[in-house]
Write an enzyme that holds these catalytic residues in place. Structure first.
Site, mmCIF file in Angstrom:
data_model
loop_
_atom_site.group_PDB
_atom_site.id
_atom_site.type_symbol
_atom_site.label_atom_id
_atom_site.label_comp_id
_atom_site.label_asym_id
_atom_site.label_seq_id
_atom_site.Cartn_x
_atom_site.Cartn_y
_atom_site.Cartn_z
ATOM 1 N N GLU A 115 -0.208 41.166 23.999
ATOM 2 C CA GLU A 115 0.343 42.034 25.044
ATOM 3 C C GLU A 115 1.640 41.488 25.618
ATOM 4 O OE1 GLU A 115 -2.625 39.278 27.193
ATOM 5 O OE2 GLU A 115 -2.365 40.223 25.225
ATOM 6 N N LYS A 118 22.071 41.923 26.889
ATOM 7 C CA LYS A 118 23.470 41.571 27.092
ATOM 8 C C LYS A 118 24.030 42.462 28.182
ATOM 9 C CE LYS A 118 27.972 41.594 24.754
ATOM 10 N NZ LYS A 118 28.685 41.906 23.491
ATOM 11 N N ASP A 122 -4.586 49.541 22.601
ATOM 12 C CA ASP A 122 -3.476 49.748 21.670
ATOM 13 C C ASP A 122 -2.579 50.889 22.136
ATOM 14 O OD1 ASP A 122 -4.312 47.689 20.069
ATOM 15 O OD2 ASP A 122 -5.193 48.950 18.514
ATOM 16 N N ARG A 153 14.065 47.519 37.488
ATOM 17 C CA ARG A 153 13.872 48.975 37.368
ATOM 18 C C ARG A 153 12.779 49.288 36.359
ATOM 19 N NH1 ARG A 153 19.618 49.104 37.622
ATOM 20 N NH2 ARG A 153 19.724 49.204 35.353
#
Length: 338
Positions: free
Chosen positions: A241, A248, A215, A261
């Site tokens: 998970e 956008k 968690d 990235r």
């Protein structure tokens, strides 16, 4: 016939605005209604709302809404192009002491009213008041508490309680509304991307370290998502998970670079006890002529390909099809449900 007294008119104005405020079922509309109410009830020309978030234990603010007085109802506009910036010095004390009495703080241009959700300051309302004007602090505190009560109800309905990201219910609503808006010719047709993200080998984390650590991994991953994507990007815990993103951008390639990235950020991040995890991402460009289930299937197929071909990678459904690594999904003629 008696002429209504000023106090009667103001009370009616406040009650009418409260009716409108408490009828909202979306956070953006709730905030817009609050700002409009404050402009009218406090007889001011301008009110702003700043979202607040913490990055590396430091507060950052992002101006989201501005309400201006007008000849009729106040004009409320979005200011989503503004960047996340550190708060000015006079707000640091308030943000670092969220339990500070009623929280109403004097600013160089008026008052600052903090808004809380689940015990945390989530936004600040800046009320610009002329130097001689007097503020009704009791009304301000009451409006803040009403807003917070309704915001908590919306939070509990729309948010995942572990990660605080939007939940699957909110994803379905946002996704359907996005597709509906894209079907209108007057809507600017900027590229929108649906991405599905899955933690690699997450079962091993639960088996080796226990579900509490699992968690914690999901919570920290969600915080990394909030730090690496824009406020207007849709971030959702899709289930278990798995997470979903509605992005956008001015070009599809920009969204893909942002996803790559983020994958690298997660790979480099040191998670407590677990140390390192990786994620796989599959994404597809949102075509408003396709049904939601069809678009989800395309993103899911790209994700499944990433998981089955080494994990820890970002895959595009369109590129996989173009390269012949996936067969194009055949769809029946689309139906306009909107």
């Amino acid at each position: 016939m008696q002429t209504p007294q000023p106090e009667h008119n103001e009370s009616k104005l406040i009650l009418d605005n409260l009716v409108e405020l408490t009828s909202q079922r979306e956070q953006n509309m709730l905030e817009s209604s609050l700002l409009s109410t404050l402009v009218e009830a406090m007889h001011v020309d301008r009110v702003e709302l700043f979202a607040c978030r913490w990055i590396d234990n430091a507060p950052y603010l992002h101006r989201r809404l501005e309400a201006l007085s007008g000849p009729g109802k106040p004009v409320v506009r979005e200011t989503s192009d503004d960047n996340w910036l550190p708060p000015p010095g006079f707000l640091y004390e308030l943000l670092n002491r969220p339990d500070n009495d009623d929280g109403i703080l004097h600013t160089p241009t008026g008052l600052c009213l903090p808004l809380r959700c689940m015990g945390n300051i989530t936004s600040l309302v800046i009320i610009h008041i002329a130097g001689e004007a007097r503020a009704n602090r009791a009304m301000l505190k009451a409006m803040a508490r009403i807003h917070e009560n309704f915001l908590r109800l919306l939070f509990e309905a729309d948010r995942d309680m572990l990660t605080a990201l939007h939940n699957r219910r909110k994803f379905d609503l946002r996704f359907y509304n996005l597709l509906a808006s894209l079907q209108h010719p007057q809507t600017p047709q900027s590229p929108h991307i649906l991405a599905l993200l899955d933690v690699d080998l997450f079962k091993r984390v639960n088996d080796q370290f226990g579900h509490m650590v699992g968690d914690e991994v999901l919570l920290l991953l969600s915080q990394l998502m909030q730090q690496n994507f824009h406020e207007d990007d849709g971030l959702f815990r899709y289930g278990g998970e798995e997470f979903a993103l509605l992005l956008k951008s001015s070009a599809a390639e920009e969204a893909e670079l942002a996803l790559e990235r983020f994958r690298q950020t997660v790979e480099r991040h040191a998670f407590p006890q677990v140390r390192n995890i990786t994620i796989s991402i599959g994404h597809t460009r949102i075509d408003p002529l396709l049904l939601p289930a069809q678009l989800i299937e395309q993103a899911d197929r790209a994700l499944y390909y990433a998981k089955g071909h080494g994990r820890n990678q970002v895959q595009s459904y369109e590129k996989l099809v173009a390269d012949g690594r996936l067969a194009r999904q055949t769809h029946d003629s689309p139906v306009d449900y909107f």
